[in-house]
Design a protein around this motif. Sequence first.
Motif, mmCIF file in Angstrom:
data_model
loop_
_atom_site.group_PDB
_atom_site.id
_atom_site.type_symbol
_atom_site.label_atom_id
_atom_site.label_comp_id
_atom_site.label_asym_id
_atom_site.label_seq_id
_atom_site.Cartn_x
_atom_site.Cartn_y
_atom_site.Cartn_z
ATOM 1 N N SER A 2 -17.505 57.517 51.450
ATOM 2 C CA SER A 2 -16.487 56.605 51.962
ATOM 3 C C SER A 2 -17.081 55.226 52.263
ATOM 4 C CB SER A 2 -15.827 57.191 53.206
ATOM 5 O OG SER A 2 -16.778 57.396 54.220
ATOM 6 N N THR A 3 -18.333 55.178 52.691
ATOM 7 C CA THR A 3 -18.987 53.894 52.924
ATOM 8 C C THR A 3 -19.128 53.125 51.617
ATOM 9 O OG1 THR A 3 -20.223 54.884 54.731
ATOM 10 C CG2 THR A 3 -21.029 52.790 53.876
ATOM 11 N N PHE A 4 -19.462 53.821 50.551
ATOM 12 C CA PHE A 4 -19.572 53.195 49.238
ATOM 13 C C PHE A 4 -18.213 52.676 48.770
ATOM 14 C CE2 PHE A 4 -19.270 53.608 44.580
ATOM 15 C CZ PHE A 4 -20.162 52.609 44.240
ATOM 16 N N ILE A 6 -15.704 51.684 50.661
ATOM 17 C CA ILE A 6 -15.379 50.503 51.458
ATOM 18 C C ILE A 6 -16.163 49.293 50.957
ATOM 19 C CG2 ILE A 6 -15.569 49.485 53.761
ATOM 20 C CD1 ILE A 6 -14.982 52.301 54.865
ATOM 21 N N PHE A 7 -17.435 49.490 50.652
ATOM 22 C CA PHE A 7 -18.261 48.416 50.101
ATOM 23 C C PHE A 7 -17.713 47.941 48.761
ATOM 24 C CE2 PHE A 7 -21.993 47.154 47.520
ATOM 25 C CZ PHE A 7 -22.388 46.048 48.252
ATOM 26 N N CYS A 47 -5.777 50.144 47.685
ATOM 27 C CA CYS A 47 -6.731 50.740 48.631
ATOM 28 C C CYS A 47 -6.122 51.933 49.362
ATOM 29 C CB CYS A 47 -7.207 49.696 49.632
ATOM 30 S SG CYS A 47 -8.367 48.526 48.941
ATOM 31 N N SER A 51 -7.681 55.738 49.097
ATOM 32 C CA SER A 51 -8.043 56.517 50.285
ATOM 33 C C SER A 51 -7.195 57.778 50.401
ATOM 34 C CB SER A 51 -7.902 55.664 51.546
ATOM 35 O OG SER A 51 -6.556 55.329 51.773
ATOM 36 N N TYR A 54 -8.578 60.210 47.865
ATOM 37 C CA TYR A 54 -9.902 60.672 48.298
ATOM 38 C C TYR A 54 -9.789 61.723 49.407
ATOM 39 C CZ TYR A 54 -14.552 60.534 50.378
ATOM 40 O OH TYR A 54 -15.766 60.876 50.895
#
Length: 101
Positions: A2-4, A6-7, A47, A51, A54
């Motif tokens: 999830s961090t990837f 968002i980046f 987005c 999400s 995901y």
Amino acid sequence: MSTFLIFLAGILFLAGVLFIKPRAKQDKIWKTVIIWTLYVIFFVIACIGVSFVYINASVGHVKATSTAIFLFGGISLVLAVVLARVLGFIGGKKKIESLKA
């Protein structure tokens, strides 16, 4: 993961802004506002869709995942086509050459 995501979303948003910025400067202010509004709405819907897919894919909700793919993907595709049309990438005016005898 999830961090990837968002980046990656941040990078894609910045790339979209840098891509649209030189083309969005129109002679009419209302057209420029419509272009930026369409871009922000398109990006937010995309987005939310990513999400949603995901989260549902990670817990195994197959039906919700497939529904979200078609729903958010379809809305994003329609908004992308409208934005491309407003920016002039699709259906631009064709140059008609006149034949002089």
